[in-house]
Design a protein around this motif. Structure first.
Motif, PDB file in Angstrom:
ATOM      1  N   TYR A  51       0.758  -7.077  -8.978  1.00  0.00           N
ATOM      2  CA  TYR A  51       1.101  -5.889  -9.446  1.00  0.00           C
ATOM      3  C   TYR A  51       2.136  -6.051  -9.504  1.00  0.00           C
ATOM      4  CZ  TYR A  51      -1.113  -6.412  -4.408  1.00  0.00           C
ATOM      5  OH  TYR A  51      -2.234  -6.381  -3.540  1.00  0.00           O
ATOM      6  N   GLN A 111       4.064   5.597  -5.861  1.00  0.00           N
ATOM      7  CA  GLN A 111       4.076   5.246  -6.692  1.00  0.00           C
ATOM      8  C   GLN A 111       4.936   4.378  -7.448  1.00  0.00           C
ATOM      9  OE1 GLN A 111       2.928   9.241  -9.037  1.00  0.00           O
ATOM     10  NE2 GLN A 111       1.943   9.759  -7.808  1.00  0.00           N
ATOM     11  N   LYS A 162       2.002  -0.026  -8.817  1.00  0.00           N
ATOM     12  CA  LYS A 162       0.934  -0.224  -9.483  1.00  0.00           C
ATOM     13  C   LYS A 162       0.085  -1.700  -8.819  1.00  0.00           C
ATOM     14  CE  LYS A 162      -1.554   1.695 -13.203  1.00  0.00           C
ATOM     15  NZ  LYS A 162      -2.382   0.773 -14.708  1.00  0.00           N
ATOM     16  N   ARG A 163      -1.258  -1.246  -8.355  1.00  0.00           N
ATOM     17  CA  ARG A 163      -1.691  -2.819  -8.446  1.00  0.00           C
ATOM     18  C   ARG A 163      -3.294  -3.071  -9.611  1.00  0.00           C
ATOM     19  NH1 ARG A 163      -6.734  -3.624  -5.033  1.00  0.00           N
ATOM     20  NH2 ARG A 163      -7.028  -4.918  -4.248  1.00  0.00           N
ATOM     21  N   GLU A 178       2.743   1.998  -3.402  1.00  0.00           N
ATOM     22  CA  GLU A 178       0.519   2.047  -4.321  1.00  0.00           C
ATOM     23  C   GLU A 178       0.905   3.331  -3.680  1.00  0.00           C
ATOM     24  OE1 GLU A 178      -2.437   0.093  -4.253  1.00  0.00           O
ATOM     25  OE2 GLU A 178      -3.086   0.790  -5.509  1.00  0.00           O
ATOM     26  N   LYS A 189       0.958  -1.069   0.310  1.00  0.00           N
ATOM     27  CA  LYS A 189       0.111  -0.253   0.012  1.00  0.00           C
ATOM     28  C   LYS A 189       1.203   1.144   0.390  1.00  0.00           C
ATOM     29  CE  LYS A 189      -4.277  -1.950   1.661  1.00  0.00           C
ATOM     30  NZ  LYS A 189      -5.009  -2.157   2.871  1.00  0.00           N
TER      31      LYS A 189
END
Lengths: 112, 112
Positions: free
Chosen positions: B82, B66, B69-70, B63, B60
């Motif tokens: 991911y 940046q 990316k999920r 993410e 998390k």
């Protein structure tokens, strides 16, 4: 390229490095010692935000990993100085790459 | 050299980088994603020692910064993958230097 393929052997050495440098303080402490020997209070002042308790703990771990040398001088009262070792200095390239990446990250995320 | 003089401006960018990469896991997770997209369980298996709770938390944060990316795919049941972003890939030089330093550290400290 090193990271193509995610070779487990490379992951082991990165893990070793990350364990020795764990947390947000160790590299900053080493960085502050680059110009020369410093006393505890001088490091504490330069590494903004670190508490004395944390600095004391981190310096002990750095000493244990032979990255920092603690020297006691026979003055009155005794003087304690910390210097970066040759092994600590060998982190220069890591710090350099972190510096460049930190700049790029600030542009990317913080838009500054 | 960058670190000669311990310039406070350089310390700021190193601090930014260390905050984004804090802890022993984030770079290892990114390293495991270098070869391509992975599912949660695949990352968990590759990054030995990480708990599911920690991996979930770290993903998390990655993410948010940046770096990862999920992506959720509309399969049945839904698939989550991911991938490392271009910004995450820009850490390659940092990882490379950490890899070399980790090798040297192992020789220096662990005598292997």
């Amino acid at each position: 390229m090193l990271t193509k393929g995610g070779c487990p052997k490379n992951m082991l050495s990165i893990r070793d490095a990350l364990e020795a440098l764990e947390g947000r303080w160790k590299l900053l402490i080493l960085f502050s010692l680059q110009p020369g020997a410093k006393r505890f209070k001088e490091i504490s002042k330069e590494v903004t935000g670190i508490t004395d308790k944390t600095l004391s703990k981190e310096l002990k771990i750095l000493e244990m990993n032979q990255l920092v040398k603690r020297e006691v001088y026979d003055t009155f009262p005794p003087t304690v100085e910390y210097t970066i070792t040759a092994h600590g200095k060998s982190l220069e390239k890591v710090m350099e790459e972190l510096h460049y990446w930190g700049l790029a990250h600030r542009r990317e995320i913080m838009g500054k």
